[in-house]
Design an enzyme around this catalytic site. Structure first.
Site, mmCIF file in Angstrom:
data_model
loop_
_atom_site.group_PDB
_atom_site.id
_atom_site.type_symbol
_atom_site.label_atom_id
_atom_site.label_comp_id
_atom_site.label_asym_id
_atom_site.label_seq_id
_atom_site.Cartn_x
_atom_site.Cartn_y
_atom_site.Cartn_z
ATOM 1 N N HIS A 174 0.872 -1.170 0.000
ATOM 2 C CA HIS A 174 0.000 0.000 0.000
ATOM 3 C C HIS A 174 0.912 1.224 0.000
ATOM 4 O O HIS A 174 1.921 1.261 0.697
ATOM 5 C CB HIS A 174 -0.842 0.050 1.269
ATOM 6 C CG HIS A 174 -1.925 -0.962 1.317
ATOM 7 N ND1 HIS A 174 -3.061 -0.877 0.550
ATOM 8 C CD2 HIS A 174 -2.056 -2.097 2.043
ATOM 9 C CE1 HIS A 174 -3.847 -1.896 0.791
ATOM 10 N NE2 HIS A 174 -3.257 -2.662 1.701
ATOM 11 N N CYS A 216 0.111 2.605 -4.436
ATOM 12 C CA CYS A 216 -0.698 3.769 -4.793
ATOM 13 C C CYS A 216 0.146 5.041 -4.716
ATOM 14 O O CYS A 216 1.029 5.159 -3.866
ATOM 15 C CB CYS A 216 -1.888 3.897 -3.843
ATOM 16 S SG CYS A 216 -3.093 2.570 -3.958
#
Length: 487
Positions: A174, A216
Site C-alpha cells: 500500500h 498507490c
C-alpha cells in the site's frame, strides 16, 4: 491546481458500495491503527568492495502484513522465483516479508502461495531474511547501505556490492503520497529513500540500479526527487495522484480458485513478472518491458493506473538480464494463441489497492454461515473498518476546515502540484505533521494514508506543527457521529 481529478478525497464506485454496506452493519467503534514515527538514517556505509567482477544483487520487499494483503507477499515470492530462475544466487538476494500468509488460518492451501489463477507455488525456497518484527525501514536501509552493524535481527544479509555491480529493487505495498509502508514500525518516506541512494552513490556501491515500485501514488516517491544524472532507473505502478490496482480477485475475472477470499496479485507486478516468465530477458530491454507493462496495466483506461518512469532514462536501453538474470529455457520464445490466452494483454477487472483490501473482508463476511462464530468475527472486522474510515474522513475534513477555513478547505485538500515538482518542500515538516495527527487522532492506516497529500499541502502552505496539534486535538476530541447517534 492540477486539471486531473484528485483521488485523495474520492472513492471508486466499488468502494462506495462497500462503504454503504459497512454503514448498514457497523456497530462497534473498534479502529485500525498503524502508528508511525521517524528516526535517523543509518550513519555508516561500507566504502569498498573486495569483489572486482560484476555481480547482480536484488532486494525484494513486501511492505504489508495480513491475509487481506496476500497479493503483496505473493508478488515478492514470485519475483524471487524469477531471479532464482535467472541465475542470481541466494546470497545476493535479500527478502523482506512479514511471512504471515503461507500458514495463515484463512489460507486454503497451507504452506503454499500462488500469484495467479492455477499458478504454481511461489513460496517454496524463498529466503526468510527479514520477517516479522525484523521487517523494518531501518533494517531495509542498513541492507541497502551494506551496514551490518545497524541491523536488528534477521539473517544479517546485506547488499555487499561494489562499483561494478548492478542492483535490482522490487517493492510491493500500500502506498500514499510521499511514502510507502512497512509491516512493522515507521513508514518509508520518499526523501529518506533518496538520501539512502545518495549515500550509496557517494560510496560507489553500485554501477547501476533499477527500482520497480508497486504502490498507490507511487510516482511521488521519485517525482522531483530522483536526479536524471544518477545511474538509477525507477518504474512505478502509478503516477503521483492515483491508485495502483490488485487483480485476480474473488468472483471477478480472471477468477482465482473459488476457495480464495483475497486478491492474488497486483496488475503492475504480475504484468512485469509474467512478461519476464515468458520471454528471454537477454533479448528484452527495460524499455521494451516498460511498454508491455504500460499497455497491459491499461494506460488508456480511466479505472487503471499510468505506469511511470523516473531517473536515468539511458538505463532503459539496457537488457533486463543485467538486473534479473536470464533463463536459457526462455530463449527464442515465440508467443502463440495459448500463451496469449493465459496472459491476456488487458486485465478485465482490477480493484484499487484500498478496494482490494476491503474486498477480502466483504467476501469473508458474505461467505460465513449465518449465526456462526465466523460470521460474528467477520461482522466485527467490517464494523471496525467502517468506524475507522468514518473517523479518518471526519477528522481530516475537520482539520482542513480549521486550518484553511470552510471556503478554502476543499481546494487545499484536492490541490496537486504541477508535474515535475516534489510532493512537499519541507519533508521534516511533512513527517512532523503526520506524527502530530497520529498522536492526537490515531494511526492513519492503509486507508487514511490516502490523505497524506492534504498534510503535505499544509506544509506547503506554511502550517506548522503547533497549528496541526491544535486542529487535530479539536477534531479528535469531538464526539463521533456514532456516539452522537447513540445519545
Amino acid at each position: 491546481m492540477s486539471s486531473r481529478r484528485s483521488h485523495v478525497c474520492g472513492y471508486g464506485t466499488f468502494l462506495f458500495l462497500i462503504i454503504a454496506l459497512l454503514s448498514s452493519i457497523a456497530q462497534s467503534q473498534e479502529g485500525i491503527v498503524n502508528s508511525t514515527s521517524a528516526s535517523n538514517l543509518p550513519s555508516s556505509i561500507r566504502k569498498d568492495s573486495t569483489a572486482a567482477e560484476e555481480k547482480q544483487w536484488a532486494v525484494l520487499v513486501a511492505g504489508s502484513a495480513g491475509y487481506e494483503n496476500y497479493r503483496h507477499q505473493a508478488d515478492v515470492c514470485h519475483a524471487y522465483q524469477i531471479l532464482k530462475k535467472g541465475g542470481l544466487k541466494d546470497e545476493n538476494i535479500v527478502v523482506f516479508m512479514y511471512d504471515d500468509i503461507a500458514f495463515h488460518v484463512d489460507n486454503p492451501r497451507p504452506g503454499t502461495i500462488i500469484n495467479k489463477p492455477f499458478g504454481h507455488d511461489v513460496y517454496a525456497g524463498v529466503p526468510k531474511d527479514y520477517t516479522g518484527d525484523n521487517c523494518t525501514v531501518d533494517n531495509l536501509f542498513a541492507v541497502l547501505l551494506g551496514n551490518k552493524s545497524a541491523l536488528t535481527g534477521g539473517s544479517g544479509k546485506v547488499i555487499d556490492s561494489g562499483p561494478n555491480d548492478n542492483i535490482f529493487i522490487y517493492y510491493a505495498d500500500h502506498g500514499a503520497p510521499g511514502l510507502v509502508g512497512m509491516p512493522v514500525g515507521k513508514d518509508l518516506y520518499a526523501k529518506d529513500l533518496i538520501e539512502v541512494f545518495k549515500k550509496q552513490r557517494e560510496a560507489s556501491s553500485y554501477k547501476s540500479m533499477v527500482f520497480y515500485l508497486e504502490a498507490c501514488e507511487s510516482g511521488t516517491m521519485f517525482e522531483g526527487l530522483l536526479p536524471s544524472n544518477w545511474s538509477i532507473y525507477a518504474v512505478t505502478a502509478a503516477n503521483g495522484e492515483e491508485s495502483s490496482y490488485g487483480v485476480y480477485c474473488p468472483e471477478f475475472y480472471p477468477y482465482p480458485p473459488s476457495e480464495f477470499s483475497t486478491c492474488l496479485g497486483d496488475v503492475f507486478s504480475i504484468s512485469w513478472m509474467e512478461d519476464s516468465d515468458l520471454h528471454d530477458t537477454s533479448q528484452e530491454t527495460l524499455q521494451q518491458q516498460y511498454e508491455v507493462v504500460r499497455r497491459r496495466t491499461g494506460f488508456d483506461y480511466e479505472e487503471t493506473s499510468h505506469v511511470m518512469q523516473y531517473g536515468n532514462m539511458e538505463l532503459s536501453k539496457e537488457l533486463l538480464s543485467l538486473y534479473i538474470g536470464t533463463n536459457a529455457a526462455d530463449d527464442n520464445y515465440t508467443a502463440n494463441s495459448n500463451n496469449i490466452e493465459e496472459y491476456p494483454s488487458r486485465i478485465p477487472r482490477a480493484f484499487d489497492q484500498r478496494e482490494a483490501t476491503l474486498l477480502h473482508f466483504l467476501h469473508k463476511y458474505q461467505r460465513a454461515p449465518d449465526g456462526s462464530a465466523k460470521k460474528v468475527e467477520a461482522h466485527r472486522d467490517l464494523a471496525g473498518i467502517h468506524s475507522h474510515i468514518r473517523h479518518v474522513d471526519r477528522s481530516i475534513n475537520h482539520i482542513a476546515a480549521a486550518l484553511f477555513g470552510d471556503e478554502n478547505a476543499a481546494n487545499a485538500m484536492e490541490f496537486v502540484r504541477p508535474s515535475g515538482q516534489p510532493l512537499v518542500d519541507d519533508w521534516d515538516c511533512f513527517k512532523e505533521l503526520v506524527r502530530a495527527y497520529e498522536k492526537q487522532c490515531g494511526g492513519l492506516s492503509w486507508y487514511g494514508k490516502k490523505y497524506t497529500r492534504v498534510i503535505a499541502n499544509m506544509c506547503n502552505a506554511g502550517i506548522n506543527v503547533e497549528q496541526m496539534i491544535g486542529a487535530s486535538t479539536g477534531a479528535c476530541s469531538l464526539p463521533s457521529k456514532d456516539e452522537t447517534d447513540r445519545n
